[in-house]
Design a protein around this motif. Structure first.
Motif, PDB file in Angstrom:
ATOM      1  N   ALA A 241       1.027  -1.588   0.057  1.00 26.93           N
ATOM      2  CA  ALA A 241       0.338  -0.011   0.240  1.00 26.93           C
ATOM      3  C   ALA A 241       0.686   1.422  -0.039  1.00 26.93           C
ATOM      4  N   ASP A 242       1.854   1.875   0.964  1.00 29.06           N
ATOM      5  CA  ASP A 242       2.749   2.667   0.634  1.00 29.06           C
ATOM      6  C   ASP A 242       3.298   2.447  -0.400  1.00 29.06           C
ATOM      7  N   ALA A 243       4.041   1.314  -1.068  1.00 28.08           N
ATOM      8  CA  ALA A 243       5.258   1.358  -1.901  1.00 28.08           C
ATOM      9  C   ALA A 243       3.917   1.743  -3.211  1.00 28.08           C
ATOM     10  N   ASN A 244       2.743   1.547  -3.052  1.00 25.38           N
ATOM     11  CA  ASN A 244       1.834   2.144  -4.777  1.00 25.38           C
ATOM     12  C   ASN A 244       1.483   3.428  -4.221  1.00 25.38           C
ATOM     13  N   THR A 270      -2.712  -4.794  -6.263  1.00 24.23           N
ATOM     14  CA  THR A 270      -3.924  -5.778  -7.768  1.00 24.23           C
ATOM     15  C   THR A 270      -5.112  -4.843  -7.370  1.00 24.23           C
ATOM     16  N   ALA A 271      -5.018  -4.171  -6.659  1.00 23.15           N
ATOM     17  CA  ALA A 271      -6.302  -2.706  -6.695  1.00 23.15           C
ATOM     18  C   ALA A 271      -5.742  -1.585  -6.067  1.00 23.15           C
ATOM     19  N   SER A 272      -4.781  -1.693  -7.068  1.00 25.17           N
ATOM     20  CA  SER A 272      -3.940  -0.108  -6.968  1.00 25.17           C
ATOM     21  C   SER A 272      -4.698   1.192  -6.987  1.00 25.17           C
ATOM     22  N   PHE A 273      -5.479   1.291  -8.302  1.00 27.17           N
ATOM     23  CA  PHE A 273      -5.740   2.356  -8.599  1.00 27.17           C
ATOM     24  C   PHE A 273      -7.761   2.684  -7.418  1.00 27.17           C
ATOM     25  N   SER A 274      -7.938   1.856  -7.349  1.00 28.23           N
ATOM     26  CA  SER A 274      -9.262   1.952  -6.183  1.00 28.23           C
ATOM     27  C   SER A 274      -8.500   1.845  -4.775  1.00 28.23           C
ATOM     28  N   ASN A 275      -7.090   1.469  -4.578  1.00 34.01           N
ATOM     29  CA  ASN A 275      -6.688   1.937  -3.226  1.00 34.01           C
ATOM     30  C   ASN A 275      -6.401   3.377  -3.075  1.00 34.01           C
ATOM     31  N   MET A 277      -7.495   5.515  -4.455  1.00 33.17           N
ATOM     32  CA  MET A 277      -8.775   6.821  -5.008  1.00 33.17           C
ATOM     33  C   MET A 277      -9.099   7.127  -3.138  1.00 33.17           C
ATOM     34  N   LYS A 278      -8.875   6.033  -2.643  1.00 37.84           N
ATOM     35  CA  LYS A 278      -8.779   6.122  -0.838  1.00 37.84           C
ATOM     36  C   LYS A 278      -8.206   6.964  -0.394  1.00 37.84           C
ATOM     37  N   ARG A 279      -7.142   7.327  -0.597  1.00 37.30           N
ATOM     38  CA  ARG A 279      -6.143   7.626   0.304  1.00 37.30           C
ATOM     39  C   ARG A 279      -5.938   9.075  -0.698  1.00 37.30           C
ATOM     40  N   ALA A 280      -6.365   9.256  -1.556  1.00 40.06           N
ATOM     41  CA  ALA A 280      -6.300  10.344  -2.183  1.00 40.06           C
ATOM     42  C   ALA A 280      -7.015  11.804  -0.984  1.00 40.06           C
ATOM     43  N   GLY A 281      -6.179  13.029  -1.129  1.00 38.78           N
ATOM     44  CA  GLY A 281      -6.476  13.622   0.186  1.00 38.78           C
ATOM     45  C   GLY A 281      -6.698  15.427  -0.797  1.00 38.78           C
ATOM     46  N   THR A 282      -5.654  15.619  -1.971  1.00 44.43           N
ATOM     47  CA  THR A 282      -6.374  16.890  -2.323  1.00 44.43           C
ATOM     48  C   THR A 282      -6.675  16.536  -3.437  1.00 44.43           C
ATOM     49  N   ASN A 283      -7.011  17.715  -4.422  1.00 43.38           N
ATOM     50  CA  ASN A 283      -8.224  17.795  -5.650  1.00 43.38           C
ATOM     51  C   ASN A 283      -6.972  17.563  -6.667  1.00 43.38           C
ATOM     52  N   ASP A 284      -5.748  17.617  -6.564  1.00 45.48           N
ATOM     53  CA  ASP A 284      -4.921  16.786  -8.026  1.00 45.48           C
ATOM     54  C   ASP A 284      -4.989  15.532  -7.913  1.00 45.48           C
ATOM     55  N   GLU A 285      -4.553  14.926  -6.446  1.00 43.74           N
ATOM     56  CA  GLU A 285      -4.438  13.766  -6.075  1.00 43.74           C
ATOM     57  C   GLU A 285      -5.751  12.883  -6.439  1.00 43.74           C
ATOM     58  N   LEU A 292      -6.840   7.706 -13.979  1.00 41.82           N
ATOM     59  CA  LEU A 292      -5.738   5.826 -13.774  1.00 41.82           C
ATOM     60  C   LEU A 292      -7.294   5.295 -13.477  1.00 41.82           C
ATOM     61  N   LEU A 293      -7.884   5.499 -12.502  1.00 39.52           N
ATOM     62  CA  LEU A 293      -9.417   4.769 -12.720  1.00 39.52           C
ATOM     63  C   LEU A 293      -9.643   4.596 -14.447  1.00 39.52           C
TER      64      LEU A 293
END
Length: 908
Positions: A241-244, A270-275, A277-285, A292-293
């Motif tokens: 998760a941290d690496a991703n 394997t669930a990279s982009f969904s995870n 999205m859950k971690r994204a904080g800023t609008n840019d992220e 990517l999704l």
């Protein structure tokens, strides 16, 4: 034993969207009218739409900027340009830099910079010296699991474990501490993180990042280079998760590392982009996570584009999503070929060798019905049907019994029925139309709020696809931009709107084309030796705007009844040899003889009247051959008299060398058949066994020609036509000589039919292999082409044989001959010709059963049983007569032992 192969799981990461057919490249199957690469941020070029590779690679002179080089360029205060900086960082050797350091540079670039350059930038040069020392070792050491079944094999390449670990860490740490420039200091920290990652000291790599990278409060290029290495170490520790997340940060903030970061994300989680999205904080992220999704998704991207619009309608990655969607639509609307009829289902892939018919022993005449079934290749029919694409405008009747009530005039006056517009195949359906409508609405909305003219260009193009040429043109006229790529796209689209909106092409419009758009039609000539060796390019050039416009005009001419011009837009005159159907040949000749051609006709169309030697003789040869197929020997003779200057069927020899392919015009040797001369009198004979690949002296046997001294051992076509005229005159008698003359004519007509050994003789071919000479068409149309002639060489069509012509001459022999053996032989020849009539019936009555029908096999079998019954009831007349009346003849005994399909019939 361990297998030295690559893991298919890894390979699949890079080829997940490849075509099922290895010979197909989807990126060459449409016209590229809307240039994807006009996006301003070139770092996203790898993520444009491609089906041929994992990433888009056609950057057309727009290389992705290297963050590291740009950072070094800035470090050296822009004293060096980009190319010089790249040379200094990546190409100049460590010894050259040491020479600069010692005040005696020998490298021309370093000499140009002068000895004072080192003094000014000594920390940077010293770092580059250390980096160049380390670089050969900077790869991770491969460690194979003891339980691994697969292996990459032994590696001789140096890696990070090839140098002393403690000594290297101490040296880098010392250099880090000594450096005063924060950027250089951070670069030494990057080397420490990378070195520990590549030696699999993952904990030390994490510690090095915390100790040497983070304290320097700079999040520029070097920081993200180090973060990329940190993420690799985290993946090694299964901190996925941290690496991703860190690979995601590298993806967001670098230009040249986006591809590698994307692949690393895929490998990490394997669930990279969904995870993410859950971690994204800023609008840019969040915006990047949505991108990517959408990039990875296999559904309609517009809902995700709406979310990206809500965050930032000026986002560059939103344009990337839009251009991918436009390209997807373009592939559906603008394929480079349209396969045009049910007839093509049977013949598109039937370009097999004549040896498909051959036997390997004198077990003569293997059952042709069974052979023809094999030639149909139902798998290829499925493939062709899948890729069939239908133009709107067709001047021929629809196939499969469907009624076509539109006249040619209605088609010409209705733009909805012209070229690609009403296509219903190749992925275009109501869902595609809805997708186009939704994308157009989104584009119209975005162009109102975005400052980028890109959205106006995109909107104009979508309106072009929807046939709203006026609306498209109005948008283009209002765009104000100085971006050179945008200006080029606008210029192209204006041309498209102008030309495609004209349903009829007349002389006035042709003058307009030459005056205003000559660059799209006049190809710049590149002087090239035709015998020179060149690199082989399987696909050729990518289809272009000029190619598309030529197709549009070819279709217009076709609909207007100007087949000759339509043909010459896409083919050369010499191509007529491959499918010489009469109506097309006549139209091409009419254009050739047309007086007062327009400039467009002279420079663009007539240039394809290539060198076939004597053009008039070329046409006369085709007409003479057709007359021979129709048994009109007098007409054939009149044409052959005009064809005596025929230079030979134009062919090229292809030779392969170490350097590539070498092409030379075929030179016909003395005694070699060239389309006109050197025809053996065996053409009047009969085949001993059916083997098209064997020499004629083995496959064919001469008749007794002693009563006909005008039949020479070798003849040209003029002499052959004259001999047939004399035989025809003799055949009008009532004696045995008349019977023999009629038999010889019947033999020639059968031997030059699609079933005969000399089937190449009257269809402009040099031997009996290849091509459509043995196809049996399922259409009564005189012209199988429905939209244009671009795929002329991809569809085989030879005008059908009239087997009754041969049978009628044999009937005369049967009526007059008193010789029992001769009558038996003639009956067998008649039975063979009747078999040809059955093949024609079978082709016209092919089963129209859907492959998805759950009862397909049962229905196909029932249809075949019906065909077999019809064959035995209606197409075995002469076989039955031969069996019942000539069972004791020597001819019958010989045929029973040497002809497999006759033996097959006798057992029934």
């Amino acid at each position: 034993m361990k297998k030295y192969i690559l893991s298919m799981a890894v390979l699949s990461l890079f080829y997940t969207k490849s075509d099922a057919c290895a010979w197909s490249d989807p990126d060459y199957e449409y016209f590229n009218l809307f240039t994807q690469s006009i996006i301003k941020d070139k770092s996203y070029l790898p993520f444009l739409l491609t089906y041929s590779n994992r990433f888009y690679g056609d950057y057309k002179g727009n290389p992705i900027p290297d963050d590291n080089i740009e950072t070094w360029k800035k470090f050296f205060n822009n004293q060096l340009n980009y190319a010089e900086t790249e040379s200094l960082v990546y190409k100049i050797s460590m010894s050259d830099l040491n020479a600069l350091k010692n005040g005696a540079p020998t490298n021309p670039l370093l000499q140009k910079l002068g000895t004072g350059f080192y003094q000014k930038y000594r920390e940077g040069i010293d770092y580059l010296i250390e980096a160049k020392y380390l670089e050969p070792y900077m790869s991770i050491n491969y460690v194979e699991s003891p339980d691994s079944f697969y292996s990459y094999g032994p590696s001789k390449k140096q890696n990070a474990t090839s140098i002393d670990y403690a000594k290297t860490v101490n040296a880098l740490t010392s250099l880090y501490n000594a450096a005063r420039n924060p950027e250089i200091k951070q670069r030494y920290g990057y080397q420490l993180v990378r070195f520990n990652h590549y030696t699999r000291n993952y904990d030390a790599a994490l510690e090095a990042f915390r100790t040497y990278i983070e304290p320097i409060k700079q999040k520029g290029t070097v920081y993200f280079m180090a973060l990329d290495q940190l993420a690799g170490a985290q993946r090694g520790k299964e901190m996925n998760a941290d690496a991703n997340w860190n690979f995601f940060q590298v993806f967001m903030n670098s230009k040249d590392r986006k591809e590698s970061a994307f692949v690393s994300m895929k490998l990490s989680d394997t669930a990279s982009f969904s995870n993410i999205m859950k971690r994204a904080g800023t609008n840019d992220e969040k915006n990047m996570a949505y991108f990517l999704l959408g990039y990875e998704g296999f559904t309609n991207p517009i809902p995700i584009m709406e979310k990206m619009y809500d965050i930032n309608p000026d986002s560059e990655i939103l344009k990337v999503m839009a251009v991918r969607s436009i390209n997807e639509l373009e592939r559906s609307y603008l394929p480079i070929y349209y396969y045009t009829s049910d007839a093509s289902d049977n013949v598109y892939m039937q370009k097999g060798n004549a040896d498909d018919h051959d036997t390997t022993s004198k077990d003569a005449k293997a059952e042709p019905a069974e052979v023809k079934k094999e030639e149909k290749l139902s798998f290829w029919q499925k493939i062709v049907r899948f890729f069939k694409n239908l133009f709107g405008g067709s001047k021929s009747d629809s196939v499969a019994g469907e009624k076509n009530d539109q006249s040619d005039d209605e088609l010409l006056n209705n733009p909805d029925r012209i070229p690609f517009y009403t296509k219903t195949g190749y992925g275009y359906d109501e869902k595609t139309k809805d997708y186009l409508d939704d994308l157009e609405k989104f584009t119209e909305k975005t162009k109102k709020v975005s400052k980028d003219e890109y959205w106006q260009i995109a909107d104009a193009y979508l309106k072009f696809l929807k046939k709203d040429y006026k609306g498209s043109s109005e948008i283009l006229e209002d765009i104000k931009t100085t971006n050179p790529e945008y200006l080029e796209e606008i210029k192209r689209m204006k041309v498209l709107n102008d030309i495609v909106s004209h349903p009829k092409i007349d002389a006035e419009f042709e003058d307009h084309l030459m005056k205003d758009y000559a660059d799209y039609f006049v190809k710049k000539e590149v002087k090239k030796d035709s015998t020179a060796v060149s690199d082989y390019d399987y696909y050729g050039e990518t289809p272009s705007t000029a190619d598309f416009l030529k197709d549009v005009l070819a279709n217009r001419y076709f609909l207007q009844g100007e087949d000759g011009k339509s043909f010459l837009m896409s083919n050369k005159l010499s191509d007529l040899q491959y499918n010489p159907n009469s109506s097309l040949v006549k139209s091409v000749e009419d254009f050739y003889k047309k007086p007062n051609k327009t400039q467009f006709e002279q420079q663009i169309i007539a240039k394809n009247m290539d060198n076939v030697g004597n053009i008039d003789a070329f046409f006369s040869m085709i007409y003479g051959d057709r007359a021979m197929k129709q048994a009109d020997f007098e007409k054939a003779k009149s044409y052959y008299e005009k064809a005596q200057g025929f230079a030979g069927i134009p062919r090229m020899n292809y030779d392969w060398t170490d350097k590539g392919e070498k092409m030379t015009p075929k030179q016909y040797a003395a005694g070699e058949y060239n389309g006109f001369r050197d025809i053996s009198n065996l053409v009047f004979g009969h085949n001993v066994w059916e083997s098209f690949g064997s020499p004629e002296t083995e496959s064919m046997e001469a008749e007794d020609y002693s009563a006909f001294p005008f039949i020479k051992a070798s003849m040209n076509k003029l002499e052959l036509a004259d001999a047939l005229i004399q035989l025809k005159k003799i055949g009008n008698g009532t004696d045995e000589k008349a019977a023999k003359a009629s038999q010889l004519i019947g033999n020639l007509l059968y031997n030059t039919s699609s079933l005969g050994y000399y089937r190449q003789l009257f269809v402009m071919d040099i031997d009996n292999t290849n091509g459509g000479k043995y196809d049996f068409w399922n259409t009564d149309r005189k012209n199988p082409y429905k939209y244009y002639y671009k795929n002329f060489l991809y569809t085989t069509y030879v005008e059908p044989d009239n087997f009754d012509l041969a049978i009628n001459y044999y009937q005369k022999t049967l009526k007059l001959s008193k010789d029992k053996e001769q009558r038996a032989r003639v009956l067998f020849q008649m039975a063979s010709a009747e078999q040809g009539k059955y093949y024609q019936y079978e082709a016209k009555n092919a089963a129209k059963i859907s492959y998805s029908d759950p009862q397909y096999s049962e229905k196909e079998q029932a249809h075949q049983t019906e065909l077999d019954n019809i064959k035995n009831q209606k197409y075995r007349t002469y076989f039955a007569q031969l069996k019942s009346q000539y069972a004791d003849s020597e001819t019958m005994k010989s045929l029973s032992g040497s002809c497999s399909y006759f033996g097959y019939f006798l057992k029934r």
